[in-house]
Design an enzyme around this catalytic site. Structure first.
Site, mmCIF file in Angstrom:
data_model
loop_
_atom_site.group_PDB
_atom_site.id
_atom_site.type_symbol
_atom_site.label_atom_id
_atom_site.label_comp_id
_atom_site.label_asym_id
_atom_site.label_seq_id
_atom_site.Cartn_x
_atom_site.Cartn_y
_atom_site.Cartn_z
ATOM 1 N N LEU A 49 68.102 44.789 50.694
ATOM 2 C CA LEU A 49 66.950 45.665 50.474
ATOM 3 C C LEU A 49 67.466 47.101 50.487
ATOM 4 O O LEU A 49 68.212 47.493 51.382
ATOM 5 C CB LEU A 49 65.926 45.502 51.610
ATOM 6 C CG LEU A 49 64.825 44.456 51.460
ATOM 7 C CD1 LEU A 49 63.933 44.481 52.698
ATOM 8 C CD2 LEU A 49 63.996 44.661 50.216
ATOM 9 N N ASP A 50 67.072 47.900 49.493
ATOM 10 C CA ASP A 50 67.482 49.304 49.443
ATOM 11 C C ASP A 50 66.982 50.049 50.679
ATOM 12 O O ASP A 50 65.965 49.662 51.275
ATOM 13 C CB ASP A 50 66.918 49.981 48.193
ATOM 14 C CG ASP A 50 67.592 49.501 46.919
ATOM 15 O OD1 ASP A 50 68.699 48.947 47.018
ATOM 16 O OD2 ASP A 50 67.011 49.696 45.833
ATOM 17 N N PRO A 51 67.657 51.141 51.065
ATOM 18 C CA PRO A 51 67.169 51.941 52.194
ATOM 19 C C PRO A 51 65.724 52.410 52.040
ATOM 20 O O PRO A 51 64.997 52.510 53.033
ATOM 21 C CB PRO A 51 68.138 53.131 52.219
ATOM 22 C CG PRO A 51 69.413 52.577 51.668
ATOM 23 C CD PRO A 51 68.980 51.614 50.586
ATOM 24 N N LEU A 52 65.281 52.650 50.794
ATOM 25 C CA LEU A 52 63.907 53.110 50.576
ATOM 26 C C LEU A 52 62.885 51.976 50.608
ATOM 27 O O LEU A 52 61.681 52.220 50.488
ATOM 28 C CB LEU A 52 63.795 53.849 49.239
ATOM 29 C CG LEU A 52 64.358 55.280 49.205
ATOM 30 C CD1 LEU A 52 64.156 55.913 47.842
ATOM 31 C CD2 LEU A 52 63.716 56.149 50.272
ATOM 32 N N ALA A 53 63.365 50.743 50.732
ATOM 33 C CA ALA A 53 62.459 49.591 50.811
ATOM 34 C C ALA A 53 62.303 49.143 52.255
ATOM 35 O O ALA A 53 63.212 49.281 53.072
ATOM 36 C CB ALA A 53 62.986 48.441 49.960
#
Length: 316
Positions: A49-53
């Site tokens: 999961l991306d840091p922004l997710a």
């Protein structure tokens, strides 16, 4: 002289943790924090999961890591918020604005645009992704200002439901195959609407049969005792919960764990979870072909005993 951190005595931990990943942390950072809290010898996550997710990040400990690929390959579910009228260099809120256009859309317009992408589609992976070329991640090339040639990949969008929105912000619920880039989907929906778009929020809500129900945050884990954290772990076979179960007697269980094929009066099945005579004695995964049970991924006797011990602790 700088003080050294005391060594943490690691231990064998087996099971699956449903982690609710916070905003701003990479999947690996979240994994390492949880691994330290559990003092676990072995751990891995089941899909970046991306840091922004935010949202569901199943973590596997010990014996469960042998089956992490099942969750990696499973369909995923996301809640995504799209900002219409603005395109960014990364497809999300981290990037620089590269274009703006006026927005004049109705609910019917957004629904129609979403419907265009349900089914099997080809997606071009974004430059700001973790895919690798010649040992370097795409995002490393992107940060260096280098555009590399990328091949479109076939993904499946099972379902898109409109959850609500107004004017230039809309929230959608997406169920899709592994490898789907929701940022790219957001951009494509924006182009279909004629105004462009980027992703401003993303939350994973499902991975295969797993959901956010019962998921814990790092803050919650930090406030627990070790015994409470252990009790929060799901069994290692949770990742295979929707596969048929096969139960073996003592003799057949021993032979199965040795990799020996067993003839059983069962129909062919591409994937099964296999147990010994004890209710919680999970032995591994296999498949049935021509009336024979054939092993795929086996646990060691030490791992089987570790799972049984963990189950005993959880019920006492």
């Amino acid at each position: 002289m700088q003080a050294t951190r005391p060594r943490i005595a690691k231990r064998a931990v087996h099971g699956v943790l449903l982690l609710d990943k916070p905003l701003g942390l990479s999947s690996n950072d979240a994994l390492q924090k949880a691994k330290r809290l559990y003092r676990a010898e072995k751990a891995g996550h089941t899909g970046t999961l991306d840091p922004l997710a935010t949202g569901l990040l199943p973590l596997c400990f010990g014996a469960a890591t042998k089956f992490s690929q099942v969750s990696l390959d499973a369909d995923k579910r996301y809640t995504a918020t799209l900002k219409l009228g603005v395109k960014t260099s990364t497809g999300d809120a981290e990037g620089e604005v590269v274009a703006t256009r006026p927005v004049d859309v109705s609910t019917d317009d957004v629904l129609a645009a979403c419907r265009r992408f349900v089914g099997e589609i080809d997606q071009l992976p974004p430059m700001h992704s973790a895919l690798k070329r010649d040992g370097k991640a795409y995002y490393e090339y992107a940060r260096a200002g280098i555009e590399i040639e990328r091949e479109a990949r076939r993904v499946a969008i099972r379902e898109i439901n409109l959850m609500g929105g107004l004017h230039d912000e809309w929230m959608i619920d997406v169920r899709c195959s592994k490898g789907t880039y929701i940022r790219t989907l957001a951009e494509d929906i924006g182009e279909a609407l004629g105004c462009g778009a980027h992703l401003i929020a993303l939350r994973r809500t499902g991975s295969g049969p797993l959901t956010l129900q019962g998921a814990l945050t790092l803050a919650q884990l930090n406030d627990m005792t070790e015994a409470e954290r252990d009790a929060a772990l799901l069994a290692a076979d949770t990742l295979l919960a929707d596969w048929p179960a096969v139960r073996l007697n003592d003799e057949d269980a021993g032979r199965f764990l040795s990799g020996v094929r067993r003839r059983l009066p069962l129909p062919d099945a591409p994937q099964v979870r296999v147990y010994g005579p004890q209710p919680q004695a999970f032995l591994g995964s296999g498949h049935i072909a021509g009336g024979e049970l054939i092993s795929n991924r086996l646990l060691s006797p030490v791992e089987v005993q570790g799972l049984l011990t963990a189950q005993e602790r959880a019920t006492t």
